[in-house]
Design a protein around this motif. Sequence first.
Motif, mmCIF file in Angstrom:
data_model
loop_
_atom_site.group_PDB
_atom_site.id
_atom_site.type_symbol
_atom_site.label_atom_id
_atom_site.label_comp_id
_atom_site.label_asym_id
_atom_site.label_seq_id
_atom_site.Cartn_x
_atom_site.Cartn_y
_atom_site.Cartn_z
ATOM 1 N N LEU A 63 0.825 -1.201 0.000
ATOM 2 C CA LEU A 63 0.000 0.000 0.000
ATOM 3 C C LEU A 63 0.862 1.256 0.000
ATOM 4 C CD1 LEU A 63 -2.609 1.723 0.593
ATOM 5 C CD2 LEU A 63 -2.203 1.216 3.023
ATOM 6 N N THR A 64 0.542 2.191 -0.895
ATOM 7 C CA THR A 64 1.078 3.545 -0.852
ATOM 8 C C THR A 64 -0.103 4.500 -0.920
ATOM 9 O OG1 THR A 64 3.096 2.888 -2.021
ATOM 10 C CG2 THR A 64 2.606 5.238 -1.920
ATOM 11 N N TRP A 65 -0.188 5.395 0.040
ATOM 12 C CA TRP A 65 -1.347 6.278 0.151
ATOM 13 C C TRP A 65 -0.855 7.698 0.433
ATOM 14 C CZ3 TRP A 65 -6.033 4.956 3.854
ATOM 15 C CH2 TRP A 65 -7.088 5.832 3.581
ATOM 16 N N LYS A 66 -1.165 8.621 -0.485
ATOM 17 C CA LYS A 66 -0.805 10.024 -0.327
ATOM 18 C C LYS A 66 -2.077 10.847 -0.185
ATOM 19 C CE LYS A 66 3.337 9.668 -3.246
ATOM 20 N NZ LYS A 66 4.038 10.195 -4.452
ATOM 21 N N ASN A 67 -2.072 11.767 0.781
ATOM 22 C CA ASN A 67 -3.251 12.604 0.996
ATOM 23 C C ASN A 67 -2.830 14.068 1.066
ATOM 24 O OD1 ASN A 67 -6.195 12.965 1.844
ATOM 25 N ND2 ASN A 67 -5.124 13.980 3.511
ATOM 26 N N ASP A 68 -3.586 14.908 0.374
ATOM 27 C CA ASP A 68 -3.342 16.347 0.390
ATOM 28 C C ASP A 68 -4.668 17.056 0.627
ATOM 29 O OD1 ASP A 68 -2.548 18.952 0.102
ATOM 30 O OD2 ASP A 68 -1.824 18.770 -1.952
ATOM 31 N N SER A 69 -5.004 17.206 1.889
ATOM 32 C CA SER A 69 -6.234 17.904 2.293
ATOM 33 C C SER A 69 -7.476 17.329 1.632
ATOM 34 C CB SER A 69 -6.104 19.401 1.990
ATOM 35 O OG SER A 69 -4.996 19.965 2.663
ATOM 36 N N ILE A 120 -16.534 0.901 1.482
ATOM 37 C CA ILE A 120 -15.479 1.512 2.287
ATOM 38 C C ILE A 120 -15.809 2.978 2.527
ATOM 39 C CG2 ILE A 120 -13.014 1.993 2.465
ATOM 40 C CD1 ILE A 120 -13.685 -0.964 2.399
ATOM 41 N N PRO A 121 -15.907 3.421 3.788
ATOM 42 C CA PRO A 121 -16.217 4.822 4.095
ATOM 43 C C PRO A 121 -14.965 5.683 3.945
ATOM 44 C CG PRO A 121 -15.937 3.589 6.126
ATOM 45 C CD PRO A 121 -15.776 2.597 5.005
ATOM 46 N N VAL A 122 -14.657 6.078 2.715
ATOM 47 C CA VAL A 122 -13.384 6.724 2.417
ATOM 48 C C VAL A 122 -13.188 8.008 3.208
ATOM 49 C CG1 VAL A 122 -12.019 7.821 0.601
ATOM 50 C CG2 VAL A 122 -13.247 5.700 0.129
ATOM 51 N N GLU A 123 -14.202 8.858 3.251
ATOM 52 C CA GLU A 123 -14.056 10.134 3.947
ATOM 53 C C GLU A 123 -13.723 9.919 5.422
ATOM 54 O OE1 GLU A 123 -16.499 14.324 4.726
ATOM 55 O OE2 GLU A 123 -17.330 12.777 3.406
ATOM 56 N N SER A 124 -14.409 9.003 6.063
ATOM 57 C CA SER A 124 -14.118 8.709 7.472
ATOM 58 C C SER A 124 -12.744 8.090 7.631
ATOM 59 C CB SER A 124 -15.183 7.771 8.033
ATOM 60 O OG SER A 124 -16.467 8.339 7.944
ATOM 61 N N LEU A 125 -12.367 7.237 6.684
ATOM 62 C CA LEU A 125 -11.096 6.526 6.779
ATOM 63 C C LEU A 125 -9.913 7.478 6.753
ATOM 64 C CD1 LEU A 125 -10.090 3.630 7.034
ATOM 65 C CD2 LEU A 125 -9.962 3.508 4.540
ATOM 66 N N LEU A 126 -10.050 8.617 6.066
ATOM 67 C CA LEU A 126 -8.967 9.602 6.040
ATOM 68 C C LEU A 126 -8.635 10.104 7.443
ATOM 69 C CD1 LEU A 126 -9.976 11.675 2.879
ATOM 70 C CD2 LEU A 126 -8.005 10.158 3.104
ATOM 71 N N TRP A 128 -9.708 8.198 10.353
ATOM 72 C CA TRP A 128 -9.487 7.019 11.189
ATOM 73 C C TRP A 128 -8.065 6.484 11.089
ATOM 74 C CZ3 TRP A 128 -14.554 4.052 9.551
ATOM 75 C CH2 TRP A 128 -15.654 4.664 10.173
ATOM 76 N N VAL A 129 -7.462 6.517 9.889
ATOM 77 C CA VAL A 129 -6.113 5.956 9.760
ATOM 78 C C VAL A 129 -5.103 6.728 10.598
ATOM 79 C CG1 VAL A 129 -6.472 4.962 7.478
ATOM 80 C CG2 VAL A 129 -5.606 7.293 7.661
ATOM 81 N N LYS A 130 -5.421 7.964 10.951
ATOM 82 C CA LYS A 130 -4.519 8.767 11.780
ATOM 83 C C LYS A 130 -4.802 8.586 13.270
ATOM 84 C CE LYS A 130 -5.791 12.627 9.866
ATOM 85 N NZ LYS A 130 -5.870 14.082 9.584
ATOM 86 N N GLY A 131 -5.827 7.800 13.606
ATOM 87 C CA GLY A 131 -6.208 7.671 15.003
ATOM 88 C C GLY A 131 -7.060 8.826 15.475
ATOM 89 N N LEU A 132 -7.821 9.417 14.545
ATOM 90 C CA LEU A 132 -8.645 10.581 14.859
ATOM 91 C C LEU A 132 -10.119 10.226 14.733
ATOM 92 C CD1 LEU A 132 -8.788 13.657 15.457
ATOM 93 C CD2 LEU A 132 -8.780 14.010 12.969
ATOM 94 N N PRO A 133 -10.860 10.166 15.836
ATOM 95 C CA PRO A 133 -12.304 9.909 15.759
ATOM 96 C C PRO A 133 -13.011 11.069 15.063
ATOM 97 C CG PRO A 133 -11.463 9.552 17.990
ATOM 98 C CD PRO A 133 -10.389 10.265 17.231
ATOM 99 N N ILE A 134 -14.154 10.782 14.428
ATOM 100 C CA ILE A 134 -14.977 11.826 13.846
ATOM 101 C C ILE A 134 -16.225 11.993 14.697
ATOM 102 C CG2 ILE A 134 -14.095 11.406 11.525
ATOM 103 C CD1 ILE A 134 -16.656 9.908 10.901
#
Length: 208
Positions: A63-69, A120-126, A128-134
């Motif tokens: 897996l390679t995953w890049k996120n920019d806002s 897959i709840p993509v928006e939430s996963l952005l 959750w993967v950081k350990g941040l609850p919504i």
Amino acid sequence: MIRLSTLLLCFCLLLSACTTAPKGPENAVNLTSQLEKVAQVQQWQMRGKIAFRQGKEAASLNLTWKNDSGDFGFRLTNFLGVSLVNLTVSEQKSVLEADGETYVNALPEPLIYQITGMVIPVESLLSWVKGLPIEGDKFTLTDKGLVDTLESYCPACRNWQVAYGNYGSVQMENGSSVWLPHSITLVQEEMPNIPQTQLKIKIYQWTL
């Protein structure tokens, strides 16, 4: 539709990675400060492995995953480095490439479901993967004050359960550091016409 079993069959590969798990904090962290820092992390890249299991089908991929806002690229490759799934998402559209075909939609979730059969709840996963609850999530903490498990009850999240492990200290652009998980397990219980889904993510490297 490309089923999970056509991607790769070695689900157990995720468990045999030869990397040393990071050590978490020695002392308890301030939860408010931790969550504020995690929320500030909007540009990041992670490298690791992701394992899928849905019913009797399973797969394990790099897996390679890049996120920019919120605009992000998500690439899955086999052990030879051959790209099997490549997803790019922007405000304008989502584009998924797999098995020599290109699929386009306004949102990433329908594309992922079309190719894998998984919701897959993509928006939430952005987050959750950081350990941040919504908002609306119920969560527990480790003895060091980091998020240990969370349960989501929002309709779009479809009752996912998330468990974290192996937090490591990651350097931020401003010179400070933040604790980010290096092991994440997500489970969605069986639903009508959808068997139980499990995702395991093992992160070797965070880059902020």
